[in-house]
Design a protein around this motif. Structure first.
Motif, PDB file in Angstrom:
ATOM      1  N   SER A 165      42.271  41.793  46.984  1.00  0.00           N
ATOM      2  CA  SER A 165      42.277  40.432  47.516  1.00  0.00           C
ATOM      3  C   SER A 165      40.869  40.009  47.895  1.00  0.00           C
ATOM      4  CB  SER A 165      43.177  40.338  48.752  1.00  0.00           C
ATOM      5  OG  SER A 165      42.490  40.883  49.858  1.00  0.00           O
ATOM      6  N   ASP A 166      40.675  38.716  48.061  1.00  0.00           N
ATOM      7  CA  ASP A 166      39.369  38.182  48.435  1.00  0.00           C
ATOM      8  C   ASP A 166      38.866  38.795  49.729  1.00  0.00           C
ATOM      9  OD1 ASP A 166      39.122  36.585  46.300  1.00  0.00           O
ATOM     10  OD2 ASP A 166      39.868  34.786  47.291  1.00  0.00           O
ATOM     11  N   GLN A 167      39.803  38.963  50.671  1.00  0.00           N
ATOM     12  CA  GLN A 167      39.419  39.435  51.991  1.00  0.00           C
ATOM     13  C   GLN A 167      38.822  40.835  51.936  1.00  0.00           C
ATOM     14  OE1 GLN A 167      42.647  39.641  54.703  1.00  0.00           O
ATOM     15  NE2 GLN A 167      41.321  39.516  56.481  1.00  0.00           N
ATOM     16  N   TRP A 226      44.974  41.725  39.177  1.00  0.00           N
ATOM     17  CA  TRP A 226      43.864  41.661  40.130  1.00  0.00           C
ATOM     18  C   TRP A 226      43.821  40.307  40.825  1.00  0.00           C
ATOM     19  CZ3 TRP A 226      39.388  43.186  36.238  1.00  0.00           C
ATOM     20  CH2 TRP A 226      39.647  44.472  35.730  1.00  0.00           C
ATOM     21  N   ASP A 227      42.995  40.233  41.837  1.00  0.00           N
ATOM     22  CA  ASP A 227      42.682  38.948  42.446  1.00  0.00           C
ATOM     23  C   ASP A 227      42.264  37.985  41.337  1.00  0.00           C
ATOM     24  OD1 ASP A 227      41.693  37.629  45.238  1.00  0.00           O
ATOM     25  OD2 ASP A 227      40.425  37.042  43.565  1.00  0.00           O
ATOM     26  N   ASP A 228      42.790  36.756  41.419  1.00  0.00           N
ATOM     27  CA  ASP A 228      42.624  35.858  40.266  1.00  0.00           C
ATOM     28  C   ASP A 228      41.226  35.263  40.119  1.00  0.00           C
ATOM     29  OD1 ASP A 228      42.616  34.032  42.290  1.00  0.00           O
ATOM     30  OD2 ASP A 228      44.552  33.147  41.798  1.00  0.00           O
ATOM     31  N   THR A 229      40.311  35.662  41.006  1.00  0.00           N
ATOM     32  CA  THR A 229      38.936  35.191  40.831  1.00  0.00           C
ATOM     33  C   THR A 229      38.095  36.182  40.026  1.00  0.00           C
ATOM     34  OG1 THR A 229      38.262  36.251  42.882  1.00  0.00           O
ATOM     35  CG2 THR A 229      38.953  33.951  43.030  1.00  0.00           C
ATOM     36  N   LEU A 230      38.669  37.360  39.758  1.00  0.00           N
ATOM     37  CA  LEU A 230      37.908  38.404  39.064  1.00  0.00           C
ATOM     38  C   LEU A 230      38.066  38.298  37.560  1.00  0.00           C
ATOM     39  CD1 LEU A 230      38.828  41.376  41.418  1.00  0.00           C
ATOM     40  CD2 LEU A 230      36.555  40.344  41.157  1.00  0.00           C
TER      41      LEU A 230
HETATM   42 MG    MG Z   1      41.987  34.430  45.055  1.00  0.00          MG
END
Ligand code: MG
Ligand code: C2E
Ligand code: MG
Ligand code: MG
Length: 285
Positions: free
Chosen positions: A271-273, A104-108
């Motif tokens: 992704s963040d976007q 996953w997106d690495d902020t999740l």
């Molecule tokens: Mg990210």
């Protein structure tokens, strides 16, 4: 109802209870091979920040029984706990969730429930460490959810287990807060990263003043200790609005998203976007 069968013999089990017991034993037998047979799977439920951003997912295990269909965790987790099958199942869920989250997106972040039985065993830290290494997920993206039940048995032991887990760099959430029997004093001595207020309090928000008082008090207590609060079981816009008004930090519930296989959230984890779109959709609520 106990039946007398002559000669002072008392039968304590009614046929219905007897059937229940047999059912339970049958489930336990089937559960024994469920992991090996690939019958377990994990669904993910999104968690959002009060500003609308999706911050992570809670992993929730499901069992696809070949004859019975989907058996809910409320039915089979207690059986798994009584039979120690929870050790293998818990490890399987953690590995599966971390594997999935690694892409996953690495902020999740990903949150995984841990049973008191897993906690009682001494090797939980070693198991978690191994899974972190194997899957390569940054420890800070993993959160383990524990319940107050873990703390009642032996607070000192629980504290040292939690500290050993924290050393790995993972996060700890206190699940179902307000439903257990623990004293509040543990809150100041345990290394917690957030408190999840039980959905029973959220459910009656807006219907009774008392639930609002409880929600407000929990948020005040947690914030006083420097801990963010996540509200579980948010189903209506009214509940969401009330929670935001009360300063609740994070929310989870059917209103934000139901538990689904991660494919259903491919856009969100991508992704963040793309997540920004979800944010917009959510804040339109
Ligand atoms: Mg990210
Ligand atoms: P929990 O950890 O408190 O998980 C939240 C439960 O509330 C989930 O039920 C979820 O589907 C449900 N839920 C979420 N939002 C809403 C909502 O808006 N309304 C309502 N009515 N319900 C909502 P689920 O998946 O049936 O899991 C029940 C419990 O089983 C979990 O409660 C947890 O204690 C346990 N469990 C689930 N997966 C695991 C696992 O992998 N390991 C362990 N040890 N326990 C698990
Ligand atoms: Mg949970
Ligand atoms: Mg909960």
């Amino acid at each position: 109802r106990a039946k007398h069968e002559g000669r002072g013999v008392v039968r304590f089990f009614t046929p219905a209870m007897d059937q229940q017991l047999r059912d339970r034993r049958a489930l336990e037998r089937d559960l024994r091979s469920a992991v090996a047979n690939g019958e377990l799977f994990v669904e993910y439920q999104p968690q959002r920040h009060s500003d609308g951003e999706i911050i992570g997912f809670e992993a929730l295990v499901r069992w696809h029984h070949p004859q019975r269909g989907i058996v809910p965790p409320a039915e089979f987790i207690p059986i798994a706990e009584e039979s120690d099958l929870i050790i293998g199942i818990g490890e399987w869920v953690l590995r599966q969730a971390c594997r999935e989250a690694a892409s996953w997106d690495d902020t999740l972040q990903v949150a995984v429930n841990v049973s008191a039985i897993q906690f009682r065993r001494g090797d939980l830290q070693q198991m978690v460490r191994t899974v972190l290494q194997e899957t390569g997920i940054p420890p800070a993206r993993l959160e383990l959810e524990i319940t107050e039940g873990v703390l009642i048995e032996n607070l000192a032991r629980a504290a040292s287990m939690l500290n050993s887990l924290k050393i790995l760099g993972i996060r700890i959430a206190l699940d179902d807060f307000g439903t257990g029997y623990s004293s509040l004093s543990y809150l100041q001595s345990l290394p917690l990263d957030r408190i999840k207020i039980d959905r029973s309090f959220v459910a009656s928000l807006g219907r009774t003043d008392r639930s609002l008082a409880i929600v407000r008090a929990v948020i005040g207590l947690a914030h006083g200790l420097g801990l963010p609060v996540l509200a579980e079981g948010v189903e209506t816009k009214e509940q969401l609005r009330a929670l935001i008004r009360e300063g609740c930090d994070e929310m989870q519930g059917y209103l934000i998203g139901r538990p689904h296989p991660i494919e259903a959230y491919a856009e969100v984890v991508g992704s963040d976007q793309r997540r920004q779109k979800m944010l917009v959709r959510n804040s339109a609520l």
